[in-house]
Design an enzyme around this catalytic site. Structure first.
Site, mmCIF file in Angstrom:
data_model
loop_
_atom_site.group_PDB
_atom_site.id
_atom_site.type_symbol
_atom_site.label_atom_id
_atom_site.label_comp_id
_atom_site.label_asym_id
_atom_site.label_seq_id
_atom_site.Cartn_x
_atom_site.Cartn_y
_atom_site.Cartn_z
ATOM 1 N N CYS A 2 -17.561 20.367 22.206
ATOM 2 C CA CYS A 2 -16.117 20.547 22.125
ATOM 3 C C CYS A 2 -15.417 19.197 22.203
ATOM 4 O O CYS A 2 -16.047 18.140 22.255
ATOM 5 C CB CYS A 2 -15.643 21.435 23.278
ATOM 6 S SG CYS A 2 -16.549 22.988 23.415
ATOM 7 N N ARG A 50 -12.665 24.108 21.090
ATOM 8 C CA ARG A 50 -14.011 24.633 21.260
ATOM 9 C C ARG A 50 -14.793 24.739 19.958
ATOM 10 O O ARG A 50 -14.289 25.251 18.952
ATOM 11 C CB ARG A 50 -13.961 26.020 21.914
ATOM 12 C CG ARG A 50 -15.360 26.557 22.251
ATOM 13 C CD ARG A 50 -15.316 27.943 22.835
ATOM 14 N NE ARG A 50 -16.671 28.348 23.232
ATOM 15 C CZ ARG A 50 -17.092 29.602 23.280
ATOM 16 N NH1 ARG A 50 -16.263 30.590 22.979
ATOM 17 N NH2 ARG A 50 -18.341 29.877 23.640
ATOM 18 N N VAL A 53 -21.060 27.495 20.704
ATOM 19 C CA VAL A 53 -22.503 27.360 20.508
ATOM 20 C C VAL A 53 -23.274 28.310 21.414
ATOM 21 O O VAL A 53 -24.229 28.953 21.007
ATOM 22 C CB VAL A 53 -22.952 25.897 20.761
ATOM 23 C CG1 VAL A 53 -24.469 25.782 20.759
ATOM 24 C CG2 VAL A 53 -22.368 24.971 19.704
ATOM 25 N N GLU A 79 -23.671 20.135 26.301
ATOM 26 C CA GLU A 79 -24.611 21.186 26.659
ATOM 27 C C GLU A 79 -25.384 20.777 27.908
ATOM 28 O O GLU A 79 -25.793 19.624 28.046
ATOM 29 C CB GLU A 79 -25.623 21.431 25.529
ATOM 30 C CG GLU A 79 -25.030 21.696 24.162
ATOM 31 C CD GLU A 79 -24.331 23.039 24.051
ATOM 32 O OE1 GLU A 79 -24.513 23.877 24.954
ATOM 33 O OE2 GLU A 79 -23.586 23.236 23.069
ATOM 34 N N SER A 377 -31.894 15.644 16.355
ATOM 35 C CA SER A 377 -32.084 14.350 15.713
ATOM 36 C C SER A 377 -33.169 13.546 16.428
ATOM 37 O O SER A 377 -33.391 13.708 17.630
ATOM 38 C CB SER A 377 -30.753 13.579 15.752
ATOM 39 O OG SER A 377 -30.945 12.216 15.446
#
Length: 614
Positions: A2, A50, A53, A79, A377
């Protein structure tokens, strides 16, 4: 994932300033396209955009808890990968939960442990908590600095935001850029706390800041520590494999479509293969994305940065793990599109001068976002495991400056400053500033008793990459991905993995005579042999001289306005000479200078800052 913003003012009534809070919050719309929310009380305003997820219906923010002695409110970006374990622990301590979101877990964890909540979190995050019980604001950034967070002290409080643009949207902020800000911009040392705008600061990774009526206080809760490594080589490889497998499994948790970024190098291929293994258990295929340029593979010529094209190795990995693969093919002409450059500069808030690297990454992320909301990644593996070629050139490591500045042409002193207006260049004195920053960075390295002189050198080298170089790359990754509402996770930045590998002796990091030995051997069982044996290759860049020619054409257009503010910063003589040079023979350093000229022009047009260059 977010965008957050906020304002604390102990001498004002902010309930009358909802318009300013809304303006700050809306600058984060790209980071959070799914919902918005604000929390406004007498002395505090919190804003949130937001990107849903985890727990799509239940994770709305700002999130609040009412206690008998006051309200506690939080806005959160990022997260916490261990939120499920934390929820179980907190339930055991009597906490109840209204949602399945990690946001509520972090808020409840703060109620349980206070500021020590930072010792319990594993993840990438930046969050703000207004504790109405004590009338204080708590700002927290994750250990490695994966998620950005900036603040701007005021006479009676503070402004903050995920990005500088949120702070700049407050009408009480002057957008002043002085020589101190420009000095670091052109030096590119990633000085701790630097933000381009006067009065603004970046919260350091692993740092917690509190703001109350007594002022602003800063506490470092995590840093790299030197510890003796006692595991055998075999046990170390096994430990790296176990850590990375667990990290990838936790970071695959998502309630929205996720994928992996695949370049065909060791790092991204390892993440792709481990993710594929975990998903195969559930009967799913991993989705992978790569990037290439039209005609690049067919016409590839080894250059000063890259020995091989990516595409053959990407295909090997995609076949090996049976991924659902997508190759994003970019036209070099698109990379030079002024609209794309403008979007990338707007995303980063600064004219960083990375040019085609930023522009192509922005276009790649934009294409991925049409299919997925979360991507994993391989970023940071080179810094963690020692993967860059210059790690193996002792002369470079003993050069008395940041090693990458002696090897990467656009980051050489000439590449960073030749295009700067001569008078300003003299006042900035980037060479002296860079030397001072290097000395300060080396002084931060904690020694290990009994370490050899060479191992001490390699510890310093690794520390420099993990506290300076990687922070620039992480900022680039975050800004360009979040500009299109894509959450990119970086498993190699897991702090347990970083701590463990950082303290592994250099001889063990290179036990097979190559770079990233520990990662190569840990991941070899799940990778095709071609990738295991591949030599390190950086993120791709177009080799077509037509790209440089288009940059020259755009610079010539800028030169048609010799009195423009641009030329208070940029050397018009250098720009004119370079714009007329042969693009086919242009070095990467000179091309990087053209990129910077165009980036600065776009930035000035976007922000119209006040320049204080005396």
């Amino acid at each position: 994932m977010c965008g957050i913003a906020g304002w604390v003012a102990f001498d004002a009534d902010l309930t009358r300033r909802g318009d300013a809070l809304d303006a700050m919050t809306e600058t984060m719309a790209c980071r959070g396209p799914d919902a918005r929310g604000t929390y406004l009380r007498t002395h505090v305003g919190l804003g949130h955009r937001r990107l849903a997820v985890i727990d799509l219906p239940g994770g709305a923010q700002p999130m609040t808890v009412t206690t008998p002695v006051g309200e506690v409110a939080m806005v959160y970006s990022g997260e916490s990968y261990n939120f499920q374990e934390l929820r179980d622990r907190l339930k055991g301590k009597g906490h109840t939960f209204r949602t399945d979101s990690d946001t509520e877990v972090v808020l409840r964890a703060y109620l349980e442990w206070g500021e020590s909540v930072v010792d319990h979190l594993d993840g990438m995050y930046a969050f703000a908590i207004w504790d109405g019980r004590d009338q204080k604001l708590v700002l927290v950034r994750d250990r490695m600095g994966v998620k950005p967070l900036f603040y701007y002290p005021t006479p009676d409080g503070v402004l903050f935001g995920s990005e500088p643009k949120a702070i700049l949207a407050n009408p009480g902020v002057r957008k002043v850029v002085d020589t101190a800000g420009l000095r670091e911009l052109f030096a590119q040392t990633k000085a701790p706390g630097w933000a381009l705008y006067k009065g603004m600061r970046e919260i350091l990774p692993g740092t917690l800041i509190t703001v109350d009526r007594g002022g602003v206080k800063e506490r470092t809760y995590w840093r790299l520590r030197a510890q003796e490594h006692t595991d055998s080589r075999e046990d170390t490889v096994a430990r790296v494999r176990d850590l990375l497998t667990g990290v990838v499994e936790r970071q695959m948790i998502s309630d929205v479509p996720r994928c992996v970024l695949l370049s065909g190098g060791l790092d991204s291929s390892a993440i792709t293969a481990l993710a594929a293994d975990r998903l195969a258990v559930k009967g799913e295929r991993v989705r992978s994305f790569s990037v290439d340029f039209l005609g690049q593979e067919e016409n590839f010529v080894p250059d000063e940065m890259r020995d091989t094209p990516d595409s053959p190795f990407v295909r090997d990995v995609a076949r090996h793990v049976n991924s659902e693969h997508h190759n994003v093919m970019l036209d070099p002409a698109d990379l030079s599109d002024p609209a794309v450059r403008r979007a990338a500069v707007a995303a980063r808030d600064i004219p960083n001068g990375f040019g085609d690297l930023d522009n192509s990454l922005y276009l790649l992320f934009k294409a991925i976002r049409e299919h997925s909301t979360v991507a994993l990644s391989g970023e940071s593996a080179d810094e963690v495991f020692g993967g860059y070629p210059w790690f193996f050139h002792e002369q470079v490591l003993r050069s008395g400056t940041f090693p990458w500045m002696t090897v990467i042409p656009p980051l050489s002193l000439a590449g960073r400053t030749d295009h700067v207006e001569p008078g300003l260049r003299e006042r900035l004195d980037v060479a002296t500033y860079t030397a001072d920053q290097y000395s300060a960075a080396v002084a931060e390295v904690e020694p290990l008793d009994g370490e050899s002189e060479f191992d001490r050198l390699m510890r310093i080298t690794c520390h420099l990459h993990l506290t300076r170089f990687v922070r620039s790359l992480l900022d680039r990754k975050d800004r360009l991905s979040m500009a299109v509402g894509l959450e990119v996770r970086v498993p190699f930045c897991n702090h347990e993995l970083v701590e463990y590998v950082y303290n592994t002796p250099w001889a063990m990091k290179t036990f097979d005579g190559r770079e990233k030995s520990l990662l190569r051997h840990a991941a070899a069982p799940v990778l095709p042999r071609s990738v295991v044996d591949r030599v390190k290759s950086p993120y791709p860049s177009p080799q077509n001289p037509g790209y440089a020619a288009r940059l020259q054409e755009q610079v010539r257009e800028l030169l048609a306005e010799p009195g423009a503010p641009l030329f208070a910063i940029i050397d018009s003589g250098w720009a004119k000479q370079t714009a007329e040079a042969d693009p086919a023979g242009m070095s990467l350093a000179v091309r990087g200078g053209l990129e910077r000229v165009l980036d600065v022009a776009a930035w000035l047009d976007l922000h119209s800052p006040e320049l204080d260059l005396d």
